[in-house]
Enzyme design. Structure first.
Site, PDB file in Angstrom:
ATOM      1  N   ASP A  26     -27.104  50.085  -1.026  1.00  0.00           N
ATOM      2  CA  ASP A  26     -28.143  49.906  -0.005  1.00  0.00           C
ATOM      3  C   ASP A  26     -29.163  48.846  -0.423  1.00  0.00           C
ATOM      4  O   ASP A  26     -30.377  49.077  -0.366  1.00  0.00           O
ATOM      5  CB  ASP A  26     -28.871  51.226   0.261  1.00  0.00           C
ATOM      6  CG  ASP A  26     -27.920  52.383   0.458  1.00  0.00           C
ATOM      7  OD1 ASP A  26     -26.940  52.213   1.199  1.00  0.00           O
ATOM      8  OD2 ASP A  26     -28.128  53.453  -0.134  1.00  0.00           O
ATOM      9  N   GLU A 192     -27.731  52.693  11.047  1.00  0.00           N
ATOM     10  CA  GLU A 192     -28.747  53.148  10.109  1.00  0.00           C
ATOM     11  C   GLU A 192     -29.237  51.941   9.319  1.00  0.00           C
ATOM     12  O   GLU A 192     -28.986  50.796   9.695  1.00  0.00           O
ATOM     13  CB  GLU A 192     -28.154  54.215   9.170  1.00  0.00           C
ATOM     14  CG  GLU A 192     -26.918  53.748   8.434  1.00  0.00           C
ATOM     15  CD  GLU A 192     -26.209  54.856   7.668  1.00  0.00           C
ATOM     16  OE1 GLU A 192     -26.704  56.004   7.676  1.00  0.00           O
ATOM     17  OE2 GLU A 192     -25.160  54.572   7.062  1.00  0.00           O
TER      18      GLU A 192
END
Length: 534
Positions: A26, A192
């Site tokens: 991420d 997301e």
């Protein structure tokens, strides 16, 4: 100390992907002047939020950690899969901001004026469970906003992005949130990880969709902060070997080029980091290289390096090997949970791990004082030199391969004997695994503690096949981990092996430990070096 393990810079003006073959999941990154900074998820490991630095977007070093420990006493023990999820990194009016979610606790903010120094203690700017993947944004008019996703496991639904106004100092939110995009209403399920930017009057939100292992990169845009937003898929795997290319950071250079850093989930090794060229067409980005007739890009495996102007950079990678000659613990190391004072000491070019008291009923994989680091390459060998001479009766030490399926060489002091065992365990995470969290142990050897206390432990990772995880998640690497030991550093005997499996949202880590499973004061384990090679 140590040899090069994974070098992305080819030394001829080009690079290969991934630029980091390590689990920096991420990722988010920014440019400040001629310097590039990147951070990534760290979950329950501490210190948390690694900060990496580069001058050319290809060669990266870990230079700091934003969090000395994970907020909350809950993380004094491992809480696998919880803790610090996908962060964002921003720079505004001389201040660096790190915004990160803890899905059970809230959205936090840390700041600093010196990214290489100490960061402020985290402030929970939105207490409560459910929101994840936050990204702050400052508009030209001085107003600030926060965009975030949601975790179905905490809030009951997913694929939704929210926008809310934020205090200009980043330390709180203003007013109520607005749902700005619902991936359940179109073909963007599991959207997301939003990252917000502005260009040519357009507000852009870069957001991955489709799932971690097989997804793609979507971009939303609007002329209004609160929407409505239109969307477009701007990068897919296509014919490339890079599955699920998405979630990361758009970065520009001082010369006006545009690039995108993102991850690829390779299962056991975790989520490794790629660098893609980025171009624009009709105010939509294209990430990677678009094939004829396509309006989206595909990942590149090799490409020319970014033009970063006059900035200079050497060819290097994050540290892996360690001779413990420094005055502080190397930045490649993280603990399995928040560290406690007295766990270790650096002295005389050695790392001493003190035998901290351990719960005898807690499996090794759930012990907090495991000292770990990320896999640095698809295949490698790591040799650790240990001196067990100061271990006491009841002390246990060794080398561990840490994931949902883990294995370790256990060195147990029993009287005048060092008993060696190969231990396997599996962590249970609800529907993820149905196997029990129990450990099995196989006797390996019994050594004389007085004359055979120095051990060399070899940890080898070899790619031995391909595995399919589901009907749609196919072709992932399968690695075998083998742990061996030697009394002279040359002749090794295998202790055991296993097919590796990642941790909960994290790649496999390998490392060392020393703990006490008896009453009274314990001894310690001395580490002389850890050396990696491919």
């Amino acid at each position: 100390m140590g040899k090069q393990i994974w070098i992305a810079d080819k030394g001829d003006g080009t690079f290969r992907n991934p630029v980091l073959y390590a689990d920096y999941s991420d990722p988010d990154a920014i440019r400040v002047g001629e310097d590039y900074f990147m951070t990534a998820s760290s979950f329950c490991n501490a210190p948390g939020l690694p900060l990496l630095h580069s001058r050319d977007l290809v060669n990266w070093k870990v230079v700091n950690y934003i969090l000395p420990e994970v907020p909350g006493e809950r993380y004094d023990k491992p809480v696998h899969g919880c803790g610090v999820w996908a962060p964002s990194l921003r720079y505004h009016e001389g201040i660096f901001y790190a915004c990160f979610p803890m899905p059970d606790e809230g959205i936090y903010m840390c700041t600093t004026k010196d990214p290489f120094g100490e960061w402020s203690r985290p402030v929970n700017i939105r207490p409560g469970a459910g929101w994840i993947d936050p990204c702050p944004f400052w508009d030209e008019d001085g107003r600030a906003y926060l965009v975030a996703g949601v975790a179905k496991s905490r809030i009951g639904y997913k694929s939704v992005l929210h926008m809310v106004e934020m205090q200009p100092d980043g330390m709180g939110l203003i007013g109520g949130e607005v749902k700005i995009f619902d991936g359940n209403e179109n073909d963007q399920v599991t959207i997301e990880g939003p990252k917000m930017y502005k260009r040519n009057g357009w507000y852009y939100i870069f957001a991955p969709a489709g799932g971690v292992k097989i997804g793609w990169q979507t971009v939303l845009r609007s002329k209004n902060v609160f929407g409505p937003y239109e969307y477009k898929v701007v990068m897919r795997q296509g014919d490339s070997p890079v599955n699920g290319p998405h979630q990361g950071a758009w970065i520009d250079t001082v010369t006006g080029e545009h690039w995108f850093l993102h991850f690829q989930d390779v299962y056991a090794a975790g989520r490794i980091v790629h660098l893609q060229p980025m171009s624009w067409k009709e105010d939509w980005p294209i990430i990677g290289v678009a094939k004829e007739g396509k309006d989206y890009g595909e990942p590149v495996t090799e490409y020319r390096k970014p033009d970063v102007g006059a900035a200079e950079s050497g060819i290097f990678e994050p540290e892996a090997s360690d001779d413990f000659s420094g005055s502080s613990l190397g930045l490649q190391w993280q603990w399995n949970a928040n560290p406690k004072e007295g766990w270790y000491e650096l002295k005389g070019g050695k790392l001493f791990l003190n035998a901290a008291a351990a719960d005898v009923d807690t499996p090794y994989g759930n012990q907090p004082n495991l000292l770990l680091q990320k896999w640095p390459a698809p295949e490698f060998t790591c040799v650790t030199k240990l001196d067990c001479g100061e271990m006491k009766e009841g002390d246990c030490a060794g080398v561990i391969s840490m994931g949902m399926r883990y294995g370790l060489l256990e060195i147990k002091r029993i009287g005048s004997v060092l008993e060696l065992n190969f231990v396997k365990g599996v962590q249970k995470f609800g529907k993820i695994l149905e196997e029990a969290t129990e450990e099995s142990s196989t006797a390996v050897a019994a050594l004389d503690a007085a004359s055979q206390s120095v051990l060399y432990v070899k940890y080898e990772v070899k790619r031995t096949g391909i595995r399919d995880l589901s009907e749609t998640e196919k072709g992932f690497p399968e690695e075998t981990v083998t742990i061996s030991y030697s009394l002279d550093g040359e002749n090794y005997k295998e202790a055991g092996n296993m097919i590796s499996m990642p941790g909960r949202w994290v790649g496999v880590k390998n490392g060392v430990f020393c703990m006490r499973k008896a009453r009274g004061a314990g001894g310690r384990l001395a580490m002389e070096y850890v050396e990696y090679e491919v």
